[in-house]
Motif scaffolding. Structure first.
Motif, PDB file in Angstrom:
ATOM      1  N   ALA A  95       0.827  -1.209   0.000  1.00  0.00           N
ATOM      2  CA  ALA A  95       0.000   0.000   0.000  1.00  0.00           C
ATOM      3  C   ALA A  95       0.859   1.256   0.000  1.00  0.00           C
ATOM      4  O   ALA A  95       0.595   2.211  -0.748  1.00  0.00           O
ATOM      5  CB  ALA A  95      -0.930  -0.006   1.207  1.00  0.00           C
ATOM      6  N   LEU A  96       1.892   1.268   0.825  1.00  0.00           N
ATOM      7  CA  LEU A  96       2.781   2.439   0.882  1.00  0.00           C
ATOM      8  C   LEU A  96       3.481   2.634  -0.458  1.00  0.00           C
ATOM      9  O   LEU A  96       3.635   3.775  -0.928  1.00  0.00           O
ATOM     10  CB  LEU A  96       3.798   2.273   2.009  1.00  0.00           C
ATOM     11  CG  LEU A  96       3.237   2.325   3.441  1.00  0.00           C
ATOM     12  CD1 LEU A  96       4.289   1.884   4.441  1.00  0.00           C
ATOM     13  CD2 LEU A  96       2.751   3.735   3.773  1.00  0.00           C
ATOM     14  N   LYS A  97       3.922   1.549  -1.074  1.00  0.00           N
ATOM     15  CA  LYS A  97       4.592   1.666  -2.364  1.00  0.00           C
ATOM     16  C   LYS A  97       3.627   2.115  -3.461  1.00  0.00           C
ATOM     17  O   LYS A  97       4.062   2.662  -4.478  1.00  0.00           O
ATOM     18  CB  LYS A  97       5.259   0.344  -2.735  1.00  0.00           C
ATOM     19  CG  LYS A  97       6.490   0.030  -1.878  1.00  0.00           C
ATOM     20  CD  LYS A  97       7.203  -1.219  -2.339  1.00  0.00           C
ATOM     21  CE  LYS A  97       8.482  -1.440  -1.545  1.00  0.00           C
ATOM     22  NZ  LYS A  97       9.221  -2.655  -1.967  1.00  0.00           N
ATOM     23  N   ARG A 125       8.414   7.932   2.349  1.00  0.00           N
ATOM     24  CA  ARG A 125       7.423   8.228   1.312  1.00  0.00           C
ATOM     25  C   ARG A 125       6.520   9.401   1.697  1.00  0.00           C
ATOM     26  O   ARG A 125       5.699   9.824   0.885  1.00  0.00           O
ATOM     27  CB  ARG A 125       6.565   6.985   1.040  1.00  0.00           C
ATOM     28  CG  ARG A 125       7.335   5.784   0.480  1.00  0.00           C
ATOM     29  CD  ARG A 125       7.896   6.084  -0.903  1.00  0.00           C
ATOM     30  NE  ARG A 125       8.660   4.982  -1.441  1.00  0.00           N
ATOM     31  CZ  ARG A 125       8.182   4.026  -2.241  1.00  0.00           C
ATOM     32  NH1 ARG A 125       6.909   4.046  -2.583  1.00  0.00           N
ATOM     33  NH2 ARG A 125       8.964   3.075  -2.696  1.00  0.00           N
ATOM     34  N   GLY A 126       6.624   9.870   2.943  1.00  0.00           N
ATOM     35  CA  GLY A 126       5.771  10.965   3.378  1.00  0.00           C
ATOM     36  C   GLY A 126       4.322  10.567   3.542  1.00  0.00           C
ATOM     37  O   GLY A 126       3.416  11.368   3.310  1.00  0.00           O
ATOM     38  N   LEU A 127       4.084   9.317   3.972  1.00  0.00           N
ATOM     39  CA  LEU A 127       2.728   8.782   4.081  1.00  0.00           C
ATOM     40  C   LEU A 127       2.398   8.399   5.517  1.00  0.00           C
ATOM     41  O   LEU A 127       3.275   8.004   6.285  1.00  0.00           O
ATOM     42  CB  LEU A 127       2.574   7.542   3.189  1.00  0.00           C
ATOM     43  CG  LEU A 127       2.703   7.775   1.686  1.00  0.00           C
ATOM     44  CD1 LEU A 127       2.811   6.438   0.954  1.00  0.00           C
ATOM     45  CD2 LEU A 127       1.508   8.572   1.159  1.00  0.00           C
ATOM     46  N   ARG A 331      -1.836  15.975   6.999  1.00  0.00           N
ATOM     47  CA  ARG A 331      -0.494  15.382   6.920  1.00  0.00           C
ATOM     48  C   ARG A 331       0.257  15.567   8.230  1.00  0.00           C
ATOM     49  O   ARG A 331       1.433  15.952   8.270  1.00  0.00           O
ATOM     50  CB  ARG A 331       0.300  15.958   5.737  1.00  0.00           C
ATOM     51  CG  ARG A 331      -0.312  15.627   4.379  1.00  0.00           C
ATOM     52  CD  ARG A 331       0.536  16.134   3.225  1.00  0.00           C
ATOM     53  NE  ARG A 331      -0.028  15.768   1.939  1.00  0.00           N
ATOM     54  CZ  ARG A 331       0.219  14.630   1.294  1.00  0.00           C
ATOM     55  NH1 ARG A 331       1.021  13.744   1.836  1.00  0.00           N
ATOM     56  NH2 ARG A 331      -0.332  14.385   0.125  1.00  0.00           N
ATOM     57  N   THR A 332      -0.435  15.303   9.319  1.00  0.00           N
ATOM     58  CA  THR A 332       0.142  15.366  10.657  1.00  0.00           C
ATOM     59  C   THR A 332       0.254  13.964  11.229  1.00  0.00           C
ATOM     60  O   THR A 332      -0.161  12.989  10.610  1.00  0.00           O
ATOM     61  CB  THR A 332      -0.723  16.247  11.577  1.00  0.00           C
ATOM     62  OG1 THR A 332      -2.077  15.758  11.558  1.00  0.00           O
ATOM     63  CG2 THR A 332      -0.707  17.692  11.100  1.00  0.00           C
ATOM     64  N   ALA A 333       0.821  13.855  12.435  1.00  0.00           N
ATOM     65  CA  ALA A 333       1.027  12.549  13.050  1.00  0.00           C
ATOM     66  C   ALA A 333      -0.304  11.888  13.371  1.00  0.00           C
ATOM     67  O   ALA A 333      -1.252  12.542  13.803  1.00  0.00           O
ATOM     68  CB  ALA A 333       1.849  12.699  14.324  1.00  0.00           C
ATOM     69  N   GLY A 444       8.448   9.353  -8.283  1.00  0.00           N
ATOM     70  CA  GLY A 444       7.953   8.670  -7.095  1.00  0.00           C
ATOM     71  C   GLY A 444       8.593   9.138  -5.817  1.00  0.00           C
ATOM     72  O   GLY A 444       8.074   8.899  -4.725  1.00  0.00           O
ATOM     73  N   SER A 445       9.736   9.828  -5.910  1.00  0.00           N
ATOM     74  CA  SER A 445      10.366  10.378  -4.716  1.00  0.00           C
ATOM     75  C   SER A 445       9.719  11.713  -4.379  1.00  0.00           C
ATOM     76  O   SER A 445       8.937  12.261  -5.149  1.00  0.00           O
ATOM     77  CB  SER A 445      11.873  10.541  -4.928  1.00  0.00           C
ATOM     78  OG  SER A 445      12.121  11.480  -5.965  1.00  0.00           O
ATOM     79  N   SER A 446      10.057  12.240  -3.199  1.00  0.00           N
ATOM     80  CA  SER A 446       9.446  13.485  -2.748  1.00  0.00           C
ATOM     81  C   SER A 446      10.452  14.298  -1.955  1.00  0.00           C
ATOM     82  O   SER A 446      11.586  13.861  -1.704  1.00  0.00           O
ATOM     83  CB  SER A 446       8.223  13.198  -1.869  1.00  0.00           C
ATOM     84  OG  SER A 446       8.629  12.651  -0.635  1.00  0.00           O
ATOM     85  N   ALA A 447      10.019  15.472  -1.524  1.00  0.00           N
ATOM     86  CA  ALA A 447      10.879  16.324  -0.700  1.00  0.00           C
ATOM     87  C   ALA A 447      11.238  15.651   0.616  1.00  0.00           C
ATOM     88  O   ALA A 447      12.285  15.935   1.210  1.00  0.00           O
ATOM     89  CB  ALA A 447      10.199  17.667  -0.441  1.00  0.00           C
TER      90      ALA A 447
END
Length: 535
Positions: A95-97, A125-127, A331-333, A444-447
């Motif tokens: 799922a993360l991928k 992944r920032g997820l 996009r918080t914890a 697919g990469s991110s900051a």
């Protein structure tokens, strides 16, 4: 994740994998009770469960395989994994991928190492990755948190927590299997809850002792387990999970310097869900009668009327998914983090179930949190020692004769080639001193990957060793880099992927870093590229 950016007013679309006890009784009703979530798809290959899902949620889509979710990831906003324990890590990884946030039923993994790897992948992944620890919203636990915060108990000295049942007959199924691959037994099941609650209340453990037994005739997995935790703040937690308790003890017995609190009985929410009651339609959700309230006092037994009744706060399982929805949007914890779950997994054994009479079945993942003589298993220590030797040999072997600007580009090109061959969504960074000589961010990469690169390369710059080796050295000592390095984890990360650029006669002059895969794979890609480059 792709869905949440399209319409911030539409509910988040949830794909639920698994429609057995966890999926049908807990997750589906609680998702449906959350205003900002909608149950879009249920994954089950069982025809009877498919019909059950359609009857309970007429608008839901049915899929026979999780692979159907990954192919239409852009139509979903959240995946919930409620399938058997052995599938948690592979499904959450997939799922993360696929770019989707994930909620995983407990236990998140069979070992703490697997849980940390999963957490690292989500962070890179920032997820969102969260674990369903619904017992944090039990009525008695919420009440105890309130009592501790108010100071009515004084300084807590001993915490007793019981999740006991009288089930002398086996029910069968994977939960009672002795196969280590199934990740069954009470230690992983109810043990996940009582350990999580203890760590939330009283913080990290410094010592763990456990007695894990298989008592019922024909049983294979532990069905009667005791765990003793000494917390860093001095509190001692005594935790009991059992299917063989003929006389049930109190759910909580908490002893403080001023008073004690005793509470019998279980939170009513599970029973209500099993009976088909739903939070949205029940105005008294999570409440219990006064006769079930716990008592607080000193010097007398509550069994003879000692102390005073304490009104029990209503339980609130719906609060978990409401907080998850908020975390996905902002996009918080999440309300329960993967790092917290990894800590709990380590304390519940972090390895395979025990065999008959508590003997080690020989599974190499076994942790001796079940051994009072040692905080880490000999097997784990041996593996760490072997890995340290391997990583150290790599660094000795990959010392370069020189390293110029042109060399940095050549090495970077090799890494890009390797990443493209594997369709790896990574970011690549090469530096000499403070100067960045090469950087590439693949699709697919991110900051977030760049942030991970900075944290990992700082470890190399400080220790002059690969970030993977540094993290392994701490684990070999029975601790973690985050717990024992005294360095800010927001600045330093001893996760694999950053490697020293060492030159003959000059020592370490720079770093090469990859971020985007699980840490062992990040590290392996760098080593493979350096090996080809030097050849």
């Amino acid at each position: 994740m792709t869905g949440t950016g399209t319409d911030t007013h539409a509910p988040l679309r949830v794909g639920l994998v698994g429609y057995g006890l966890a999926g049908s009784v807990f997750h589906a009703p609680l998702i449906a009770a959350t205003d900002d979530l909608v149950l879009d798809t249920v994954v089950t290959s069982n025809p009877e469960r498919q019909e059950q899902a359609r009857a309970e949620f007429p608008d839901v889509r049915i899929a026979a395989s999780p692979d159907e979710l990954w192919t239409r990831a852009d139509e979903l906003d959240l995946i919930v994994v409620a399938s058997p324990n052995k599938t948690h890590v592979p499904l959450a990884t997939a799922a993360l991928k696929a770019g989707l946030p994930v909620v995983v039923d407990k236990p998140v993994a069979g070992t703490a190492a697997e849980a940390r790897e999963l957490a690292a992948l989500a962070e890179e992944r920032g997820l969102l990755l969260s674990v369903f620890q619904n017992r944090r919203w039990d009525n008695d636990f919420l009440t105890l948190q309130q009592l501790i915060a108010s100071g009515e108990l004084g300084d807590v000295q001993r915490f007793e927590s019981r999740f006991e049942r009288w089930r002398p007959q086996l029910k069968g199924g994977w939960r009672e299997s002795g196969d280590p691959a199934e990740i069954g037994g009470l230690l992983y099941d109810l043990g996940s809850h009582v350990v999580d609650q203890a760590l939330v209340l009283f913080g990290p453990a410094v010592r763990v002792y456990a007695e894990s037994d298989v008592r019922r005739p024909g049983a294979e997995a532990d069905d009667d387990t005791f765990i003793a935790i000494t917390h860093a703040n001095g509190v001692r937690s005594h935790l009991y999970v059992s299917a063989t308790t003929a006389q049930l003890g109190p759910r909580f017995r908490v002893l403080g310097s001023r008073a004690g609190y005793v509470k019998y009985g279980l939170d009513p929410q599970e029973t209500a869900l099993r009976e088909g009651r739903r939070p949205a339609a029940d105005g008294n959700w999570g409440e219990e009668p006064e006769a079930a309230w716990g008592r607080i006092g000193a010097g007398e037994s509550p069994a003879t009327g000692g102390g005073s009744p304490v009104p029990t706060r209503p339980g609130d399982y719906p609060a978990y998914y409401a907080a998850v929805a908020t975390a996905v949007r902002a996009r918080t914890a999440p309300p329960v983090t993967a790092a917290q779950a990894a800590a709990g997994t380590r304390r519940t054994g972090g390895g395979a179930p025990l065999g008959p009479r508590g003997r080690d079945r020989g599974d190499p993942r076994m942790s001796t949190t079940n051994n009072p003589a040692s905080p880490s298993s000999p097997t784990a220590a041996e593996r760490a020692t072997e890995l340290i030797a391997e990583l150290t040999a790599q660094e000795r072997r990959l010392v370069l004769p020189r390293f110029t600007h042109e060399d940095a580009w050549a090495l970077g090109g090799l890494l890009v080639e390797l990443a493209r061959e594997r369709d790896a969504p990574v970011a690549i960074d090469i530096r000499r001193g403070a100067q960045q000589l090469f950087h590439c961010a693949l699709p697919g990469s991110s900051a977030d990957n760049d942030a991970w690169i900075d944290r990992k390369r700082r470890v190399v710059e400080r220790y002059a060793e690969s970030s993977y080796l540094v993290g392994t050295r701490f684990r070999a000592k029975g601790t973690t880099f985050e717990d024992s390095s005294r360095l800010d984890p927001d600045v330093y990360a001893a996760h694999g992927g950053a490697f020293p650029v060492a030159v003959e006669g000059a020592g370490v002059i720079g770093t090469v870093t990859v971020s985007g895969l699980p840490q062992a794979e990040d590290h392996a890609m760098v080593v493979e590229a350096l090996t080809r480059f030097k050849a």
